[in-house]
Motif scaffolding. Structure first.
Motif, PDB file in Angstrom:
ATOM      1  N   GLY A 183       0.817  -1.216   0.000  1.00  0.00           N
ATOM      2  CA  GLY A 183       0.000   0.000   0.000  1.00  0.00           C
ATOM      3  C   GLY A 183       0.846   1.259   0.000  1.00  0.00           C
ATOM      4  N   LEU A 184       1.866   1.297   0.866  1.00  0.00           N
ATOM      5  CA  LEU A 184       2.730   2.471   0.963  1.00  0.00           C
ATOM      6  C   LEU A 184       3.508   2.710  -0.328  1.00  0.00           C
ATOM      7  N   HIS A 185       4.116   1.647  -0.837  1.00  0.00           N
ATOM      8  CA  HIS A 185       5.109   1.821  -1.898  1.00  0.00           C
ATOM      9  C   HIS A 185       4.545   1.703  -3.322  1.00  0.00           C
ATOM     10  N   ALA A 186       3.346   1.117  -3.455  1.00  0.00           N
ATOM     11  CA  ALA A 186       2.820   0.914  -4.811  1.00  0.00           C
ATOM     12  C   ALA A 186       1.382   1.378  -4.993  1.00  0.00           C
ATOM     13  N   LYS A 187       0.686   1.715  -3.892  1.00  0.00           N
ATOM     14  CA  LYS A 187      -0.731   2.064  -4.021  1.00  0.00           C
ATOM     15  C   LYS A 187      -1.078   3.432  -3.423  1.00  0.00           C
ATOM     16  N   GLY A 188      -0.068   4.224  -3.101  1.00  0.00           N
ATOM     17  CA  GLY A 188      -0.327   5.579  -2.644  1.00  0.00           C
ATOM     18  C   GLY A 188      -0.867   5.712  -1.236  1.00  0.00           C
ATOM     19  N   MET A 189      -0.759   4.666  -0.428  1.00  0.00           N
ATOM     20  CA  MET A 189      -1.235   4.737   0.960  1.00  0.00           C
ATOM     21  C   MET A 189      -0.334   5.688   1.740  1.00  0.00           C
ATOM     22  N   SER A 190      -0.934   6.537   2.567  1.00  0.00           N
ATOM     23  CA  SER A 190      -0.149   7.473   3.362  1.00  0.00           C
ATOM     24  C   SER A 190       0.358   6.797   4.631  1.00  0.00           C
ATOM     25  N   ARG A 191       1.326   7.430   5.259  1.00  0.00           N
ATOM     26  CA  ARG A 191       1.852   6.939   6.540  1.00  0.00           C
ATOM     27  C   ARG A 191       0.717   6.822   7.558  1.00  0.00           C
ATOM     28  N   GLU A 192      -0.119   7.825   7.623  1.00  0.00           N
ATOM     29  CA  GLU A 192      -1.208   7.854   8.598  1.00  0.00           C
ATOM     30  C   GLU A 192      -2.243   6.767   8.311  1.00  0.00           C
ATOM     31  N   GLU A 193      -2.559   6.547   7.038  1.00  0.00           N
ATOM     32  CA  GLU A 193      -3.506   5.483   6.669  1.00  0.00           C
ATOM     33  C   GLU A 193      -2.946   4.111   7.026  1.00  0.00           C
ATOM     34  N   ALA A 194      -1.655   3.927   6.819  1.00  0.00           N
ATOM     35  CA  ALA A 194      -1.029   2.648   7.148  1.00  0.00           C
ATOM     36  C   ALA A 194      -1.038   2.397   8.651  1.00  0.00           C
ATOM     37  N   ILE A 195      -0.739   3.450   9.427  1.00  0.00           N
ATOM     38  CA  ILE A 195      -0.765   3.328  10.893  1.00  0.00           C
ATOM     39  C   ILE A 195      -2.170   2.959  11.364  1.00  0.00           C
ATOM     40  N   LYS A 196      -3.178   3.614  10.803  1.00  0.00           N
ATOM     41  CA  LYS A 196      -4.564   3.333  11.198  1.00  0.00           C
ATOM     42  C   LYS A 196      -4.954   1.908  10.837  1.00  0.00           C
ATOM     43  N   TYR A 197      -4.592   1.452   9.636  1.00  0.00           N
ATOM     44  CA  TYR A 197      -4.930   0.083   9.227  1.00  0.00           C
ATOM     45  C   TYR A 197      -4.322  -0.923  10.196  1.00  0.00           C
ATOM     46  N   MET A 198      -3.090  -0.682  10.598  1.00  0.00           N
ATOM     47  CA  MET A 198      -2.425  -1.596  11.525  1.00  0.00           C
ATOM     48  C   MET A 198      -3.137  -1.598  12.880  1.00  0.00           C
ATOM     49  N   MET A 199      -3.453  -0.434  13.391  1.00  0.00           N
ATOM     50  CA  MET A 199      -4.099  -0.345  14.705  1.00  0.00           C
ATOM     51  C   MET A 199      -5.529  -0.905  14.681  1.00  0.00           C
ATOM     52  N   ASP A 200      -6.192  -0.829  13.534  1.00  0.00           N
ATOM     53  CA  ASP A 200      -7.545  -1.369  13.411  1.00  0.00           C
ATOM     54  C   ASP A 200      -7.565  -2.893  13.413  1.00  0.00           C
ATOM     55  N   ASN A 201      -6.431  -3.507  13.104  1.00  0.00           N
ATOM     56  CA  ASN A 201      -6.439  -4.955  12.891  1.00  0.00           C
ATOM     57  C   ASN A 201      -5.554  -5.759  13.826  1.00  0.00           C
ATOM     58  N   GLU A 202      -4.884  -5.089  14.759  1.00  0.00           N
ATOM     59  CA  GLU A 202      -4.096  -5.838  15.738  1.00  0.00           C
ATOM     60  C   GLU A 202      -3.971  -5.025  17.021  1.00  0.00           C
ATOM     61  N   PRO A 203      -3.702  -5.701  18.137  1.00  0.00           N
ATOM     62  CA  PRO A 203      -3.527  -4.977  19.397  1.00  0.00           C
ATOM     63  C   PRO A 203      -2.143  -4.357  19.493  1.00  0.00           C
ATOM     64  N   ILE A 204      -2.007  -3.150  18.978  1.00  0.00           N
ATOM     65  CA  ILE A 204      -0.714  -2.466  18.971  1.00  0.00           C
ATOM     66  C   ILE A 204      -0.950  -1.003  19.318  1.00  0.00           C
ATOM     67  N   SER A 205      -0.016  -0.413  20.036  1.00  0.00           N
ATOM     68  CA  SER A 205      -0.142   1.000  20.401  1.00  0.00           C
ATOM     69  C   SER A 205       0.152   1.877  19.196  1.00  0.00           C
ATOM     70  N   GLU A 206      -0.239   3.144  19.288  1.00  0.00           N
ATOM     71  CA  GLU A 206       0.061   4.071  18.194  1.00  0.00           C
ATOM     72  C   GLU A 206       1.575   4.246  18.038  1.00  0.00           C
ATOM     73  N   GLN A 207       2.283   4.281  19.166  1.00  0.00           N
ATOM     74  CA  GLN A 207       3.743   4.398  19.102  1.00  0.00           C
ATOM     75  C   GLN A 207       4.357   3.190  18.401  1.00  0.00           C
ATOM     76  N   GLY A 208       3.861   1.998  18.759  1.00  0.00           N
ATOM     77  CA  GLY A 208       4.388   0.784  18.134  1.00  0.00           C
ATOM     78  C   GLY A 208       4.064   0.724  16.656  1.00  0.00           C
ATOM     79  N   ALA A 209       2.834   1.080  16.297  1.00  0.00           N
ATOM     80  CA  ALA A 209       2.435   1.051  14.890  1.00  0.00           C
ATOM     81  C   ALA A 209       3.238   2.068  14.085  1.00  0.00           C
ATOM     82  N   THR A 210       3.476   3.240  14.665  1.00  0.00           N
ATOM     83  CA  THR A 210       4.250   4.275  13.974  1.00  0.00           C
ATOM     84  C   THR A 210       5.670   3.801  13.695  1.00  0.00           C
ATOM     85  N   ALA A 211       6.308   3.191  14.702  1.00  0.00           N
ATOM     86  CA  ALA A 211       7.676   2.681  14.511  1.00  0.00           C
ATOM     87  C   ALA A 211       7.716   1.621  13.419  1.00  0.00           C
TER      88      ALA A 211
END
Length: 607
Positions: free
Chosen positions: A510-538
């Motif tokens: 998504g990030l590298h080939a589909k135009g997904m933003s950093r913020e969209e990627a962080i949100k997708y990760m947090m929506d689908n697993e138990p991870i903190s915002e700090q962890g998802a951002t890293a």
């Protein structure tokens, strides 16, 4: 979250390692009969000579790799791999050895030599392909960094030895070459600015403090002063005096100023022009860079879109398993609320000190150890140790494994970053983390590979992420067979780790080939697993810095699961899980297509 630590120096990928000693030096109970590939008496002497000549020459080109592997002949060297001349030298080097290899008639070789031929040919081609890209205009980032690696080496806790006076002088010589490397890196960053091949802003913001941490006016406060604090008592007073003065001078006149120049340049000149986009596809030639990254890291010809679809399917599958565990523990809310509960309830953060956290991992090791002989006929001799990540890099580090020395003089180290023990969450997948990073994951795979002296050195020290990370993720699925995951909260942690790797397929593409933003990627990760915002951002910023690498885990693990299911069906009662695992590990890290061909031949021989 999971990381096998690799130092990258130009086109040479090399593993790092640290010191002390510990458990698991003893082999597991032997298999009933030999199951792994052994030295082939019909090995081709000319091919062996070619491989040996290649290994000797590449050790000179990549002396940090030699140091990491216990070859101390070049411990005083740090070549400037940032120059056009060095890249041209590499191109000629790989072309020469590929041409020599292809003069050999593959059909006349033994089965093991054919595997070596295929791996070597693949390796030369992938490195030549990489040299055609403009990635040299981004010399390092927050996640892979020679400046960071140099600190680990020079602090006296890494692969660089500090036992003799010559060792101490070797480091001084190596460190003296860093300023030239740093200035050349700045030059390449400037070339990137002109060409539009630049890093994203959030990554640069992480890099600057990493560099500034090594700037000091008091040499004794520098991490590079560590070896002086541990000068061997056997050194003469004259040598102690000389070395102390020389290290102070090197820190204050060479190392600290070089780190300051890098930090100042990135802060003042580079950051204002760093890009706001997240993916490599946004830079000139970025689409080609990503296709290369996908191929290099998965060792397959799968397209980014096919990988993306696999990711979506895996996320859906694992979410349903997480729902089942949520229901098992009687939680009434939805999955998002369950994630919040796992991240916030105080009962999941019982630790008070870093030693408490490390002790919990040692308890996991004690539970796993008696079950290992059920799944493995062979175990490594290399010692193993669990250690807390050093403070200077803990803030940006993942849990990681650093391979030991092939001769056992340095153990394999499982590093755990513990910024605040009171916030270390037990549901983060501690059991699956240990299986992946430590035993039987990276420690078994890398140690057994290095210890297999029947293989040419380029295979003993090879590292293909799809194999190594695929194996480690596959090992997470062995939890029930190794006596783990009885606690549903550890099971949810394991599922969290599994879905984490599935999410990577979605967000990396998504990030590298589909135009997904950093913020969209962080949100997708947090929506689908138990991870903190700090962890998802890293995590997301890690993928931004290393396009394609995050795809290797699931790609490799799914292939190993596919092969296991295939042979269980083909062989029926003849299928021996220990033999299957031993055979995978016996050949060492290799491209997945080569592995599949090799294991198909093994299964045919069993049948």
């Amino acid at each position: 979250m999971r990381k096998l630590v690799l130092y990258t120096l130009a086109a040479g990928v090399i593993s790092a390692a640290f010191a002390p000693a510990s458990a698991l030096a003893q082999p597991a109970k032997p298999a009933a009969k030999p199951t792994a590939t052994v030295a082939n008496p019909a090995a081709s002497a000319p091919l062996a000579a070619l491989f040996n000549a290649y290994w000797e020459e590449q050790a000179k080109l990549f002396p940090l790799g030699a140091t990491a592997q216990g070859d101390n002949r070049y411990n005083d060297q740090l070549p400037n791999d940032q120059t056009r001349a060095f890249r041209a030298r590499l191109r000629a080097f790989y072309q020469q050895y590929q041409a020599q290899l292809r003069k050999t008639d593959r059909k006349t070789l033994s089965a093991n030599d054919q595997v070596s031929y295929d791996i070597f040919d693949y390796e030369m081609q992938i490195r030549l392909d990489g040299l055609q890209l403009n990635s040299w205009m981004m010399p390092f980032a927050q996640f892979y960094s020679l400046p960071n690696s140099l600190v680990q080496l020079g602090a006296g806790t890494g692969a660089q030895p500090f036992k003799t006076v010559q060792d101490y002088d070797n480091w001084l010589a190596r460190a003296s070459q860093f300023p030239v490397w740093a200035d050349s890196a700045i030059s390449n960053f400037r070339r990137g600015l002109k060409a539009g091949v630049v890093l994203p802003k959030p990554l640069v913001l992480k890099m600057v403090p990493q560099l500034q941490a090594q700037v000091t006016e008091d040499a004794t406060k520098s991490l590079f002063y560590g070896p002086i604090n541990k000068l061997p008592a056997s050194f003469s007073e004259a040598d102690k005096t000389r070395l102390t003065a020389a290290y102070r001078q090197a820190i204050l006149t060479q190392l600290a100023p070089a780190y300051q120049r890098l930090a100042t340049f990135l802060q003042t000149d580079y950051l204002p022009q760093a890009r706001t986009s997240a993916g490599i596809g946004a830079v000139p030639g970025g689409a080609e860079m990503y296709r290369y990254g996908v191929h290099q890291m998965t060792t397959t010809d799968r397209t980014p879109d096919a990988i993306y679809q696999t990711g979506l399917a895996e996320v859906k599958r694992i979410r349903s398993e997480m729902e089942a565990v949520k229901n098992q523990v009687g939680y009434q809310g939805d999955l998002a609320a369950f994630f919040t509960y796992l991240n916030s309830d105080p009962k999941f953060t019982p630790y008070k000190t870093p030693d408490d956290v490390l002790g919990a991992f040692r308890t996991i090791q004690a539970r796993v150890t008696p079950n290992l002989p059920k799944l493995f006929g062979r175990a490594p001799k290399t010692p193993f140790e669990i250690r807390q990540t050093e403070a200077f890099r803990a803030a940006t580090a993942s849990a990681e494994y650093m391979r030991g020395a092939a001769d056992g003089s340095r153990p394999g180290i499982f590093y755990v970053p513990i910024l605040d023990a009171t916030k270390f969450n037990t549901t983060s997948g501690m059991e699956s983390l240990f299986l992946h990073e430590a035993i039987p994951g990276h420690h078994y795979q890398l140690s057994l590979q290095q210890e297999n002296t029947s293989q040419p050195k380029f295979r003993r020290f090879a590292s293909y992420s799809a194999f190594s990370e695929g194996w480690a993720l596959y090992c997470e699925s062995l939890g029930p067979e190794l006596g783990l995951y009885a606690d549903p909260y550890q099971k949810i942690g394991a599922l969290g780790d599994d879905i984490h790797r599935a999410i990577r397929l979605v967000v990396d593409v998504g990030l590298h080939a589909k135009g997904m933003s950093r913020e969209e990627a962080i949100k997708y990760m947090m929506d689908n697993e138990p991870i903190s915002e700090q962890g998802a951002t890293a995590e997301i910023e890690r993928y931004m810095s290393w396009p394609g690498q995050a795809l290797s885990y699931k790609t490799g693990a799914l292939k190993l699961r596919e092969l296991r299911a295939r042979y269980e069906k083909q062989l029926g009662k003849k299928f021996d899980l220990r033999a299957f695992h031993d055979e995978i590990l016996a050949g060492g890290s290799m491209p997945l297509a080569v592995l599949e061909k090799r294991l198909d031949a093994w299964a045919a021989s069993v049948k």
